[in-house]
Design a protein around this motif. Sequence first.
Motif, PDB file in Angstrom:
ATOM      1  N   VAL A 178       0.842  -1.183   0.000  1.00 10.70           N
ATOM      2  CA  VAL A 178       0.000   0.000   0.000  1.00 10.70           C
ATOM      3  C   VAL A 178       0.885   1.244   0.000  1.00 10.70           C
ATOM      4  O   VAL A 178       1.835   1.349   0.770  1.00 10.70           O
ATOM      5  N   GLY A 179       0.579   2.199  -0.844  1.00  7.15           N
ATOM      6  CA  GLY A 179       1.352   3.442  -0.878  1.00  7.15           C
ATOM      7  C   GLY A 179       1.439   4.003  -2.278  1.00  7.15           C
ATOM      8  O   GLY A 179       1.588   3.267  -3.247  1.00  7.15           O
ATOM      9  N   ASP A 180       1.317   5.277  -2.395  1.00  2.00           N
ATOM     10  CA  ASP A 180       1.420   5.956  -3.673  1.00  2.00           C
ATOM     11  C   ASP A 180       2.882   6.235  -3.960  1.00  2.00           C
ATOM     12  O   ASP A 180       3.565   6.878  -3.171  1.00  2.00           O
ATOM     13  N   THR A 181       3.404   5.775  -5.100  1.00  3.83           N
ATOM     14  CA  THR A 181       4.824   5.946  -5.387  1.00  3.83           C
ATOM     15  C   THR A 181       5.218   7.413  -5.542  1.00  3.83           C
ATOM     16  O   THR A 181       6.387   7.754  -5.452  1.00  3.83           O
ATOM     17  N   LYS A 182       4.248   8.291  -5.781  1.00  2.00           N
ATOM     18  CA  LYS A 182       4.544   9.711  -5.943  1.00  2.00           C
ATOM     19  C   LYS A 182       4.373  10.495  -4.650  1.00  2.00           C
ATOM     20  O   LYS A 182       4.594  11.694  -4.617  1.00  2.00           O
ATOM     21  N   ARG A 183       3.992   9.827  -3.608  1.00  2.75           N
ATOM     22  CA  ARG A 183       3.759  10.521  -2.344  1.00  2.75           C
ATOM     23  C   ARG A 183       5.077  10.971  -1.720  1.00  2.75           C
ATOM     24  O   ARG A 183       6.080  10.277  -1.806  1.00  2.75           O
ATOM     25  N   ASP A 184       5.060  12.135  -1.090  1.00  2.59           N
ATOM     26  CA  ASP A 184       6.210  12.616  -0.328  1.00  2.59           C
ATOM     27  C   ASP A 184       6.058  12.209   1.136  1.00  2.59           C
ATOM     28  O   ASP A 184       5.038  12.497   1.759  1.00  2.59           O
ATOM     29  N   TYR A 185       7.081  11.567   1.658  1.00  2.00           N
ATOM     30  CA  TYR A 185       7.113  11.198   3.075  1.00  2.00           C
ATOM     31  C   TYR A 185       8.015  12.205   3.768  1.00  2.00           C
ATOM     32  O   TYR A 185       9.190  12.328   3.421  1.00  2.00           O
ATOM     33  N   HIS A 186       7.491  12.924   4.742  1.00  3.37           N
ATOM     34  CA  HIS A 186       8.210  14.076   5.277  1.00  3.37           C
ATOM     35  C   HIS A 186       8.284  14.020   6.794  1.00  3.37           C
ATOM     36  O   HIS A 186       7.416  13.470   7.463  1.00  3.37           O
ATOM     37  N   ALA A 187       9.357  14.620   7.332  1.00  2.00           N
ATOM     38  CA  ALA A 187       9.585  14.649   8.778  1.00  2.00           C
ATOM     39  C   ALA A 187      10.718  15.617   9.085  1.00  2.00           C
ATOM     40  O   ALA A 187      11.395  16.127   8.182  1.00  2.00           O
ATOM     41  N   MET A 188      10.930  15.847  10.383  1.00  2.00           N
ATOM     42  CA  MET A 188      12.022  16.699  10.836  1.00  2.00           C
ATOM     43  C   MET A 188      13.369  16.030  10.583  1.00  2.00           C
ATOM     44  O   MET A 188      13.486  14.801  10.552  1.00  2.00           O
ATOM     45  N   VAL A 189      14.382  16.866  10.415  1.00  2.00           N
ATOM     46  CA  VAL A 189      15.752  16.406  10.201  1.00  2.00           C
ATOM     47  C   VAL A 189      16.670  17.111  11.186  1.00  2.00           C
ATOM     48  O   VAL A 189      16.521  18.318  11.428  1.00  2.00           O
ATOM     49  N   TYR A 190      17.628  16.362  11.761  1.00  2.58           N
ATOM     50  CA  TYR A 190      18.622  16.916  12.675  1.00  2.58           C
ATOM     51  C   TYR A 190      19.997  16.455  12.216  1.00  2.58           C
ATOM     52  O   TYR A 190      20.153  15.337  11.714  1.00  2.58           O
ATOM     53  N   GLY A 191      20.999  17.300  12.395  1.00  2.92           N
ATOM     54  CA  GLY A 191      22.323  16.895  11.962  1.00  2.92           C
ATOM     55  C   GLY A 191      23.428  17.714  12.591  1.00  2.92           C
ATOM     56  O   GLY A 191      23.181  18.746  13.226  1.00  2.92           O
ATOM     57  N   ILE A 192      24.635  17.233  12.424  1.00  2.53           N
ATOM     58  CA  ILE A 192      25.835  17.946  12.849  1.00  2.53           C
ATOM     59  C   ILE A 192      26.855  17.844  11.716  1.00  2.53           C
ATOM     60  O   ILE A 192      26.799  16.937  10.885  1.00  2.53           O
ATOM     61  N   GLY A 193      27.778  18.812  11.680  1.00  2.00           N
ATOM     62  CA  GLY A 193      28.763  18.771  10.625  1.00  2.00           C
ATOM     63  C   GLY A 193      29.900  19.741  10.850  1.00  2.00           C
ATOM     64  O   GLY A 193      29.935  20.477  11.840  1.00  2.00           O
ATOM     65  N   ALA A 194      30.824  19.734   9.911  1.00  2.00           N
ATOM     66  CA  ALA A 194      31.987  20.618   9.962  1.00  2.00           C
ATOM     67  C   ALA A 194      32.385  20.997   8.550  1.00  2.00           C
ATOM     68  O   ALA A 194      32.187  20.225   7.606  1.00  2.00           O
ATOM     69  N   GLU A 195      32.923  22.201   8.405  1.00  2.00           N
ATOM     70  CA  GLU A 195      33.494  22.660   7.145  1.00  2.00           C
ATOM     71  C   GLU A 195      34.901  23.165   7.409  1.00  2.00           C
ATOM     72  O   GLU A 195      35.132  23.855   8.407  1.00  2.00           O
ATOM     73  N   ILE A 196      35.825  22.808   6.551  1.00  2.00           N
ATOM     74  CA  ILE A 196      37.209  23.234   6.706  1.00  2.00           C
ATOM     75  C   ILE A 196      37.692  23.831   5.385  1.00  2.00           C
ATOM     76  O   ILE A 196      37.369  23.336   4.312  1.00  2.00           O
ATOM     77  N   GLY A 197      38.456  24.913   5.492  1.00  2.00           N
ATOM     78  CA  GLY A 197      38.999  25.558   4.300  1.00  2.00           C
ATOM     79  C   GLY A 197      40.228  26.351   4.666  1.00  2.00           C
ATOM     80  O   GLY A 197      40.191  27.571   4.662  1.00  2.00           O
ATOM     81  N   PRO A 198      41.317  25.696   5.039  1.00  4.01           N
ATOM     82  CA  PRO A 198      42.509  26.411   5.516  1.00  4.01           C
ATOM     83  C   PRO A 198      43.026  27.416   4.509  1.00  4.01           C
ATOM     84  O   PRO A 198      43.317  27.084   3.368  1.00  4.01           O
ATOM     85  N   LYS A 199      43.106  28.677   4.938  1.00  5.63           N
ATOM     86  CA  LYS A 199      43.535  29.745   4.048  1.00  5.63           C
ATOM     87  C   LYS A 199      44.995  29.598   3.623  1.00  5.63           C
ATOM     88  O   LYS A 199      45.388  30.090   2.572  1.00  5.63           O
ATOM     89  N   ASP A 200      45.777  28.892   4.417  1.00  3.26           N
ATOM     90  CA  ASP A 200      47.194  28.774   4.072  1.00  3.26           C
ATOM     91  C   ASP A 200      47.436  27.851   2.879  1.00  3.26           C
ATOM     92  O   ASP A 200      48.556  27.765   2.389  1.00  3.26           O
TER      93      ASP A 200
END
Length: 213
Positions: A154-176
């Motif tokens: 059971v389920g419509d293949t075009k249906r959007d399943y939606h919910a909250m999202v939580y995350g953690i991360g890092a970005e690095i870009g050393p200027k040197d």
Amino acid sequence: MRKLALAAAVAVASFAVPAFAQDMSTTSTDTTATAPSDAPTAPDGTRAFGIEPYFGIMGGWEQFDRPSVAGIPAQPRGYNLDGALVEGVVGVNVPLGPLFVGAEGSVAKGVSGNIDWEYGAYGRGGFRAGDSGLFYGKVGYRWNNFDHFAPGVVGDTKRDYHAMVYGIGAEIGPKDIGLGGITGNSGLRLRMEVSTFDDAHSFRPMAGVIAHF
């Protein structure tokens, strides 16, 4: 005649040199008055405030818990709702001294498994690591859809399943090594991130390159 010409040259020089010196002094004073060093700085000496638009491309994987998550129908063995993703992101960061806040939107396309498209909108905030690094948490909302389900499920293949999202991360870009900072000129940063969908019912590690301008 030569003496007259020499006297005229000396007279012109005697007036020109002080005038040039005064002009240089004025220019130097104006430059000092408008130098970036007069602007507020973060504890590491970099610019404290600004606005940084960015975009990027990332790749990774999402694996959903079993049984169903956010109403996604449970699938029999042999059907794989998990899969690899390619994602585009666009957003803006606002540095606030040693901290930053921002907003981001994303669109992801599944390249394996049954994930078709994912769309999300998030808020981010965290700490700056110098002028070229970020450590952050994110929270937002995401819509997932799938290209097909198992026959008879059971389920419509075009249906959007939606919910909250939580995350953690890092970005690095050393200027040197030539990568720009969050308040510097345009450049690149490397991003690594882990997020989860619907109250920690999926595992989604991603990595990619962020270009800011």
